[in-house]
Design a protein around this motif. Structure first.
Motif, PDB file in Angstrom:
ATOM      1  N   ASP A  45      45.927  29.560  86.703  1.00 11.09           N
ATOM      2  CA  ASP A  45      47.086  30.428  86.518  1.00 11.09           C
ATOM      3  C   ASP A  45      47.769  30.552  87.880  1.00 11.09           C
ATOM      4  N   LEU A  64      42.121  31.791  86.968  1.00  6.64           N
ATOM      5  CA  LEU A  64      42.169  30.879  85.826  1.00  6.64           C
ATOM      6  C   LEU A  64      42.872  31.560  84.657  1.00  6.64           C
ATOM      7  N   THR A  66      43.567  32.880  80.875  1.00  5.05           N
ATOM      8  CA  THR A  66      42.665  33.612  79.976  1.00  5.05           C
ATOM      9  C   THR A  66      41.820  32.647  79.144  1.00  5.05           C
ATOM     10  N   LYS A  68      39.691  30.486  80.209  1.00  5.16           N
ATOM     11  CA  LYS A  68      39.351  29.226  80.867  1.00  5.16           C
ATOM     12  C   LYS A  68      38.282  29.448  81.926  1.00  5.16           C
TER      13      LYS A  68
END
Lengths: 216, 189
Positions: A45, A64, A66, A68
């Motif tokens: 992210d 990261l 959501t 992941k």
């Protein structure tokens, strides 16, 4: 007020800012620890990721998306990840850096081919490796590769009679065109950074509580 | 799942710990791990992952005497939070509503580092007293029944978003309160 033209807006400076001397208190030492992390670059992210405000080669929080997670990479032996290196890449206007990261997969079979090898063959990755050299404040331990351009597989082979991989796989990942010589993951202290690194590998989510009753 | 049920399953699985776990035992351990510890079981290369996970679950149940409390907030992987003035680090393992809300009060833009959060997080964080919700018992029972039948909270939120009581559609906050009450009702059964 005098403004040095090298610092003007839009003109990035290309100056060294410290003396080229050895750190006698915390001497640099070669090598890597045996474990690190590999993350699908698409799972990062980037909008939520936070860089250190003053030390621009440090990521304070690598976030990261959501749901992941990253995956552990482990390389046994006395010199794990042998061949990991960063080198200068000469370009027309602005030079960059190339990162080479070798991996070994000491396993083979249908599951390995499906879940690891075919992903490695076509994906783009970020890898975090742990330097043995940590620097005095611990900021040099976790080094991030592939953040800017992504690491992609240059070679990926399984030699059935290899003395090194015993029929497993060896993979060479490469990132070209990285604008930074080194990017590190560090937040506040070594302990906090270790906790943060571990959360990258965790499948944790405490909101997905609805599960079947295992005895049902 | 209730605490006593979880303990019963863990004890049953512990009896077979010296043998090889069957595929269904492994599935049960994964489910128990998620239900009791509120986190996902990650299978790495270790030989005794399932055994270790079962011991972790069993030890937690015996030591704490309860299941891990569910927070309304969860962080995206890679995120840790530190509340100003303390040196304690919070992850999904130990985050509580109070910690998350204290942090968001200080750094509201950090909401993008949260994987899950309640719809009314801004109200909670700003400290405004929310309007008291009077729950309709029939609806609580209905939702509790659906949860028992295996419906997920997510699917119920979707199904009931247009549900009306006295001509008024349920707000997201009210629906959260209903689901919480339904959950509590199931726990007491």
């Amino acid at each position: 007020m005098h403004i040095d033209k090298d610092y003007e807006m839009g003109k990035c400076d290309s100056l060294i800012k410290a003396g080229i001397v050895a750190d006698c208190d915390s001497p640099v030492t070669k090598g890597l620890e045996a474990n690190g992390a590999i993350i699908n670059r698409n799972d990062i992210d980037f909008s939520a990721t936070v860089f250190d405000a003053t030390r621009k080669n440090i990521i304070k929080t690598l976030v990261l998306k959501t749901g992941k997670q990253g995956y552990e990479v482990y390389c046994p032996g006395g010199t794990p990840f042998t061949g990991a290196k960063t080198s200068l890449e000469k370009k027309t206007y602005r030079n960059a850096f190339t990162n080479d990261i070798p991996l070994v997969i000491l396993d083979n079979g249908p599951a390995v081919c499906e879940t690891i090898i075919e992903g490695l063959a076509n994906g783009r990755f970020v890898v975090i490796l742990r330097n043995k050299y940590r620097a005095a404040d611990g900021s040099a331990e976790y080094q991030v590769y592939g953040y800017y351009q992504g690491l992609t597989a240059e070679t990926l082979e399984s030699d059935k009679y290899s003395e090194d991989t015993d029929g497993g796989w060896s993979c060479a990942l490469k990132e070209t065109g990285s604008p930074k010589a080194g990017l590190y993951l560090f937040n506040t202290s070594a302990a906090t950074t270790e906790t943060m690194f571990n959360t990258l590998l965790s499948g944790t989510t405490n909101s997905g509580g609805e599960v079947k009753d295992p005895t049902a | 799942m209730t605490y006593s049920k979880a303990l019963e399953i863990a004890e049953k699985l512990k009896m077979t710990i010296s043998n090889e776990f069957s595929a269904s035992d492994k599935e049960n351990i994964v489910a128990l791990y998620r239900e009791v510890l509120r986190k996902e079981f990650v299978k790495s290369g270790c030989n005794d992952c399932y055994r270790d996970a079962l011991i972790e679950v069993y030890t937690y149940l015996k030591r704490e005497g309860k299941m891990k409390e569910k927070s309304d907030y969860s962080l995206k992987n890679g995120v840790v939070i530190q509340v100003f003035g303390t040196n304690k680090v919070y992850t999904n393992e130990n985050i509580t509503n109070e910690t998350a809300e204290a942090y968001l009060k200080e750094y509201p833009k950090a909401i993008n580092q949260f994987a899950h959060y309640p719809d009314d997080w801004e109200t909670r964080v700003s400290g405004k007293v929310a309007e008291e919700i009077t729950l309709n018992e029939e609806l609580v029972t209905e939702l509790a029944g659906k949860l028992t039948e295996g419906a997920t909270k997510k699917s119920l939120k979707e199904d009931y978003k247009a549900y009306e009581i006295d001509g008024k559609a349920l707000t997201a906050r009210a629906l959260d309160a209903y689901l919480k009450a339904a959950d509590e009702l199931n726990q007491t059964k």
